[in-house]
Design an enzyme around this catalytic site. Sequence first.
Site, PDB file in Angstrom:
ATOM      1  CG  ASP A   1       3.828  -3.639   7.355  1.00 19.94           C
ATOM      2  OD1 ASP A   1       4.949  -4.315   6.751  1.00 19.94           O
ATOM      3  OD2 ASP A   1       3.058  -2.927   6.559  1.00 19.94           O
TER       4      ASP A   1
ATOM      5  CD  GLN B   1       3.679  -0.265   0.346  1.00 21.06           C
ATOM      6  OE1 GLN B   1       3.531  -1.596  -0.017  1.00 21.06           O
ATOM      7  NE2 GLN B   1       4.883   0.297   0.347  1.00 21.06           N
TER       8      GLN B   1
ATOM      9  CE  LYS C   1       6.057  -4.293   0.589  1.00 23.11           C
ATOM     10  NZ  LYS C   1       5.516  -3.286   1.263  1.00 23.11           N
TER      11      LYS C   1
END
Length: 286
Positions: A122, A97, A53
């Site tokens: 997300d 995460q 990322k």
Amino acid sequence: MTARILEGKEFSARIKDEAREAVEQLRADGVIPGLTVIIVGENPASQVYVRNKHKTCEELGIRSEVVALPEDATKDQLLETIDRLNADQNVHGILVQLPLPTAIKAHEQEILERIDPLKDVDGFHPFNVGKLVTGSPTLVPCTPAGCIKMLDLAGIEIDGKRAVIIGRSNIVGKPMLHLLMARHATVTVCHSHTKPLGDVTREADILVAAMGKPKFVTAEMVKPGAVIVDVGINRIAPKKLVGDVDFESVKEIAGAITPVPGGVGLLTVAMLMQNVVRAARLQLGR
Ligand code: NAD
């Protein structure tokens, strides 16, 4: 007949090009879009994902920061970190995460809900889930959004098709249902209690496998000519990843299929970049 192979590399490059252009526009207006990823502990797979990322952000001109908290970080430490990032105007996207370490895993939902919905790249916050379900998607989970984008870029029709999803997780299966339904597919969601699974999957024009079971979907479970989207990522040996679909047998019968590795995984990171841009625009009121 051998299936058309839907290479993630080709589609992710196109999605990243779109994001790069949008980043350039924002930068020209004096806004540098920024993503902060919070990682807790030292899960090796998570570390690889976070590095990817970070690398992709740098490639596209997105400011990227990684906040690494120790394995024994408390829920309150994590919440304080999120509060600080929520208040930071230079941070447009915040991502925690997953998976979280066992000690704080039970608080996952509370932690995800602490993220400002406008920075929730997300798309896991109940506000964004609600927007998706009610037909005004804003920040949509990256993996299912990437699958739809790939089908579009590949010129694969969704409207009027029978779509079957294996898996009902909040991250993949459920958002995929809403995205496909919004595109006028007739959608069935299968899960671990679906019996017999093959009878349902054989009806699919578009079959999405997101179950986390290596090579579970075999040729007998697939309708000839179907489009197979394999979301699964299963490590079966230290350096060997496979999907949920038995690629070798299924590619002989399917019309199109995504490989693992080199398929949907690449799209997820590319869509995250688009979500960072979208989040920055939302915060600017655009
Ligand atoms: P999950 O474990 O949360 O959900 C799995 C789902 O599969 C459940 O709903 C379960 O009911 C269903 N399932 C399990 N066994 C089944 C069976 N025998 N028959 C029918 N259904 C069954 O998993 P997830 O987070 O949705 O992830 C699924 C897979 O996708 C995993 O391999 C994960 O690593 C992968 N994944 C990939 C990406 C990507 O970027 N490509 C992103 C997220 C997840």
